[in-house]
Design a protein around this motif. Structure first.
Motif, PDB file in Angstrom:
ATOM      1  N   ARG A  74       9.084   1.724   4.913  1.00  0.00           N
ATOM      2  CA  ARG A  74       9.209   1.793   3.451  1.00  0.00           C
ATOM      3  C   ARG A  74      10.284   0.833   2.939  1.00  0.00           C
ATOM      4  N   GLU A  75      11.441   0.836   3.572  1.00  0.00           N
ATOM      5  CA  GLU A  75      12.525  -0.046   3.134  1.00  0.00           C
ATOM      6  C   GLU A  75      12.163  -1.516   3.330  1.00  0.00           C
ATOM      7  N   THR A  76      11.391  -1.815   4.363  1.00  0.00           N
ATOM      8  CA  THR A  76      10.944  -3.195   4.566  1.00  0.00           C
ATOM      9  C   THR A  76       9.992  -3.622   3.450  1.00  0.00           C
ATOM     10  N   CYS A  77       9.095  -2.717   3.052  1.00  0.00           N
ATOM     11  CA  CYS A  77       8.198  -3.021   1.924  1.00  0.00           C
ATOM     12  C   CYS A  77       9.012  -3.311   0.666  1.00  0.00           C
ATOM     13  N   TYR A  78      10.004  -2.479   0.394  1.00  0.00           N
ATOM     14  CA  TYR A  78      10.847  -2.691  -0.787  1.00  0.00           C
ATOM     15  C   TYR A  78      11.557  -4.047  -0.717  1.00  0.00           C
ATOM     16  N   LYS A  79      12.104  -4.345   0.445  1.00  0.00           N
ATOM     17  CA  LYS A  79      12.881  -5.582   0.596  1.00  0.00           C
ATOM     18  C   LYS A  79      12.004  -6.807   0.383  1.00  0.00           C
ATOM     19  N   LEU A  80      10.822  -6.812   0.978  1.00  0.00           N
ATOM     20  CA  LEU A  80       9.929  -7.967   0.816  1.00  0.00           C
ATOM     21  C   LEU A  80       9.427  -8.079  -0.612  1.00  0.00           C
ATOM     22  N   ALA A  81       9.152  -6.940  -1.241  1.00  0.00           N
ATOM     23  CA  ALA A  81       8.684  -6.969  -2.631  1.00  0.00           C
ATOM     24  C   ALA A  81       9.755  -7.553  -3.549  1.00  0.00           C
ATOM     25  N   ARG A  82      10.997  -7.143  -3.346  1.00  0.00           N
ATOM     26  CA  ARG A  82      12.085  -7.681  -4.175  1.00  0.00           C
ATOM     27  C   ARG A  82      12.256  -9.175  -3.946  1.00  0.00           C
ATOM     28  N   ARG A  83      12.091  -9.602  -2.697  1.00  0.00           N
ATOM     29  CA  ARG A  83      12.285 -11.020  -2.378  1.00  0.00           C
ATOM     30  C   ARG A  83      11.197 -11.880  -3.041  1.00  0.00           C
ATOM     31  N   VAL A  84       9.946 -11.453  -2.931  1.00  0.00           N
ATOM     32  CA  VAL A  84       8.850 -12.218  -3.534  1.00  0.00           C
ATOM     33  C   VAL A  84       8.974 -12.209  -5.053  1.00  0.00           C
ATOM     34  N   HIS A  85       9.307 -11.067  -5.614  1.00  0.00           N
ATOM     35  CA  HIS A  85       9.480 -10.969  -7.065  1.00  0.00           C
ATOM     36  C   HIS A  85      10.594 -11.894  -7.544  1.00  0.00           C
ATOM     37  N   ALA A  86      11.706 -11.919  -6.821  1.00  0.00           N
ATOM     38  CA  ALA A  86      12.837 -12.769  -7.200  1.00  0.00           C
ATOM     39  C   ALA A  86      12.469 -14.247  -7.128  1.00  0.00           C
ATOM     40  N   ASN A  87      11.516 -14.582  -6.243  1.00  0.00           N
ATOM     41  CA  ASN A  87      11.082 -15.978  -6.102  1.00  0.00           C
ATOM     42  C   ASN A  87       9.995 -16.356  -7.115  1.00  0.00           C
TER      43      ASN A  87
ATOM     44  N   ALA B 252       7.746   9.099  -6.314  1.00  0.00           N
ATOM     45  CA  ALA B 252       9.107   8.670  -5.985  1.00  0.00           C
ATOM     46  C   ALA B 252       9.110   7.467  -5.055  1.00  0.00           C
ATOM     47  N   VAL B 253       8.243   7.463  -4.034  1.00  0.00           N
ATOM     48  CA  VAL B 253       8.268   6.347  -3.091  1.00  0.00           C
ATOM     49  C   VAL B 253       7.636   5.090  -3.679  1.00  0.00           C
ATOM     50  N   CYS B 254       6.733   5.264  -4.647  1.00  0.00           N
ATOM     51  CA  CYS B 254       6.109   4.101  -5.285  1.00  0.00           C
ATOM     52  C   CYS B 254       6.974   3.508  -6.392  1.00  0.00           C
ATOM     53  N   ALA B 255       7.917   4.281  -6.924  1.00  0.00           N
ATOM     54  CA  ALA B 255       8.688   3.853  -8.095  1.00  0.00           C
ATOM     55  C   ALA B 255       9.381   2.505  -7.920  1.00  0.00           C
ATOM     56  N   PRO B 256      10.065   2.244  -6.800  1.00  0.00           N
ATOM     57  CA  PRO B 256      10.726   0.945  -6.668  1.00  0.00           C
ATOM     58  C   PRO B 256       9.759  -0.238  -6.683  1.00  0.00           C
ATOM     59  N   VAL B 257       8.523  -0.045  -6.202  1.00  0.00           N
ATOM     60  CA  VAL B 257       7.527  -1.113  -6.260  1.00  0.00           C
ATOM     61  C   VAL B 257       6.968  -1.232  -7.667  1.00  0.00           C
ATOM     62  N   LEU B 258       6.704  -0.096  -8.307  1.00  0.00           N
ATOM     63  CA  LEU B 258       6.196  -0.119  -9.684  1.00  0.00           C
ATOM     64  C   LEU B 258       7.154  -0.829 -10.633  1.00  0.00           C
ATOM     65  N   ASP B 259       8.440  -0.726 -10.353  1.00  0.00           N
ATOM     66  CA  ASP B 259       9.439  -1.351 -11.230  1.00  0.00           C
ATOM     67  C   ASP B 259       9.295  -2.872 -11.299  1.00  0.00           C
ATOM     68  N   ILE B 260       8.701  -3.476 -10.257  1.00  0.00           N
ATOM     69  CA  ILE B 260       8.590  -4.933 -10.234  1.00  0.00           C
ATOM     70  C   ILE B 260       7.147  -5.410 -10.089  1.00  0.00           C
ATOM     71  N   ALA B 261       6.198  -4.477 -10.032  1.00  0.00           N
ATOM     72  CA  ALA B 261       4.795  -4.849  -9.828  1.00  0.00           C
ATOM     73  C   ALA B 261       4.173  -5.373 -11.119  1.00  0.00           C
ATOM     74  N   ASP B 262       3.242  -6.291 -10.965  1.00  0.00           N
ATOM     75  CA  ASP B 262       2.441  -6.794 -12.080  1.00  0.00           C
ATOM     76  C   ASP B 262       1.037  -6.208 -12.075  1.00  0.00           C
ATOM     77  N   ILE B 263       0.570  -5.774 -10.895  1.00  0.00           N
ATOM     78  CA  ILE B 263      -0.803  -5.311 -10.740  1.00  0.00           C
ATOM     79  C   ILE B 263      -0.796  -3.988  -9.984  1.00  0.00           C
TER      80      ILE B 263
ATOM     81  N   MET C  44       0.834  -1.195   0.000  1.00  0.00           N
ATOM     82  CA  MET C  44       0.000   0.000   0.000  1.00  0.00           C
ATOM     83  C   MET C  44       0.876   1.256   0.000  1.00  0.00           C
ATOM     84  N   GLY C  45       0.435   2.267  -0.754  1.00  0.00           N
ATOM     85  CA  GLY C  45       1.159   3.527  -0.757  1.00  0.00           C
ATOM     86  C   GLY C  45       1.203   4.186   0.610  1.00  0.00           C
ATOM     87  N   SER C  46       0.179   3.973   1.426  1.00  0.00           N
ATOM     88  CA  SER C  46       0.194   4.529   2.783  1.00  0.00           C
ATOM     89  C   SER C  46       1.355   3.966   3.582  1.00  0.00           C
TER      90      SER C  46
END
Length: 324
Positions: A146-159, A181-192, A135-137
């Motif tokens: 925020r950094e935890t969200c990024y880290k988990l998103a990268r981990r799930v995406h990599a898997n 700016a804060v959503c960009a790292p998630v958008l880079d790997i998001a499918d939905i 969530m953007g919130s």
């Protein structure tokens, strides 16, 4: 192990009991109601029958008990939750106006909700996660979360898992011009991506929602589900654009409707349902969420949602009626 996981803020909401009662004047409140966009998503998805995990932090206080116990009751795996003695559970004070707008005062960046780390997740927690919802919130509250969200998103995406993003803008937490700016790292790997019109404009810088959605699809987003409230939803993919009609309900409280939409959408996709059926199911869950007072009170099980759809002439196909 949960197949759907979300990470982010937990809080309680304390709400004005009457409309047009501003937050800067004395008056009665109702609550506490367990809340937090990711928590609402988790509870709604679990009630629909999915295997769901939640990663977040609450204070060692009664409000923390309120949120954690509600998630447990809904069937959410809370082994990724942490309790912190030094800080209070997050709180939001909410007032409603007659024109259906809402105003908030958040106690979040200074609360336990902002302090979520990947270290609190049990070993192997994400090994079977097929969907991670952000969530953007959660990206707006503070750097640690925020950094935890990024880290988990990268981990799930990599898997090989799917990452989804709801921009869920909260100007009280972060100026809209910073959300991209804060959503960009998630958008880079998001499918939905599951935005409202205003959120889509903030995310892309385009006032025209069609052009904004098309831009996201062009950059690699597989599905953009544009939530349009009482007008239903519009879905964008690389190959198609289509509208899903709304459901008729008597609105009591709109809080959490978008989160319940997200939950039903991700749950149905995780079941392998066709996109148009998933979108109809999500519209139904979002509409039902507005019929109860309280952010997590409008979550329902699969059978309730299916029966509601049938009552409005939009039944699920027989093969999906049992929620599989």
């Amino acid at each position: 192990m949960a197949s759907i996981v979300t990470v982010g803020e937990t809080l309680v909401e304390i709400m004005r009991t009457e409309r047009d009662a501003p937050l800067d004047c004395p008056g009665p409140f109702s609550g506490p109601y367990p809340s937090g966009a990711p928590a609402i998503f988790a509870g709604a998805a679990a009630r629909l029958g999915a295997s769901v995990g939640f990663v977040g932090t609450v204070g060692h206080d009664a409000f923390g008990n309120c949120v954690r116990d509600r998630l447990r009751c809904d069937g959410v795996d809370v082994s990724g939750m942490r309790r912190q003695r030094e800080l209070l559970t997050g709180i939001a004070f909410v007032a409603y106006a007659s024109d259906d707008t809402r105003s908030f005062i958040f106690h979040l960046p200074q609360s336990a909700a902002a302090h979520v780390t990947s270290d609190q997740i049990p070993k192997g927690y994400l090994e079977e996660t097929r969907y991670l919802h952000i969530m953007g919130s959660s990206l707006s509250i503070g750097e640690e979360l925020r950094e935890t969200c990024y880290k988990l998103a990268r981990r799930v995406h990599a898997n090989g898992g799917t990452v989804s993003l709801d921009p869920n803008l909260r100007p009280e937490l972060l100026p809209e011009e910073e959300i991209r700016a804060v959503c960009a790292p998630v958008l880079d790997i998001a499918d939905i991506v599951l935005p409202s019109g205003e959120e889509l404009a903030s995310l892309t810088g385009k006032a025209d929602t069609s052009k904004g959605a098309e831009e996201l699809v062009a950059r690699g987003i597989k599905i953009v589900a544009l939530k349009r409230g009482a007008r239903g939803a519009r879905l964008y993919t690389r190959d198609d654009v289509f509208d899903i009609p709304p459901y008729e309900v008597e609105e009591v409280d709109p809080t959490g409707a978008g989160d319940c939409y997200d939950a039903a959408f991700i749950v149905s996709l995780s079941r392998g349902w066709p996109l148009k059926i998933s979108a109809r199911y999500a519209n139904a869950a979002g509409a039902l969420a507005t019929t109860r007072l309280g952010p997590m009170e409008g979550t329902f099980d699969h059978q309730y949602v299916a029966d509601f759809m049938a009552s409005q002439g939009m039944s699920l196909p027989p093969s999906f009626e049992n929620g599989e």
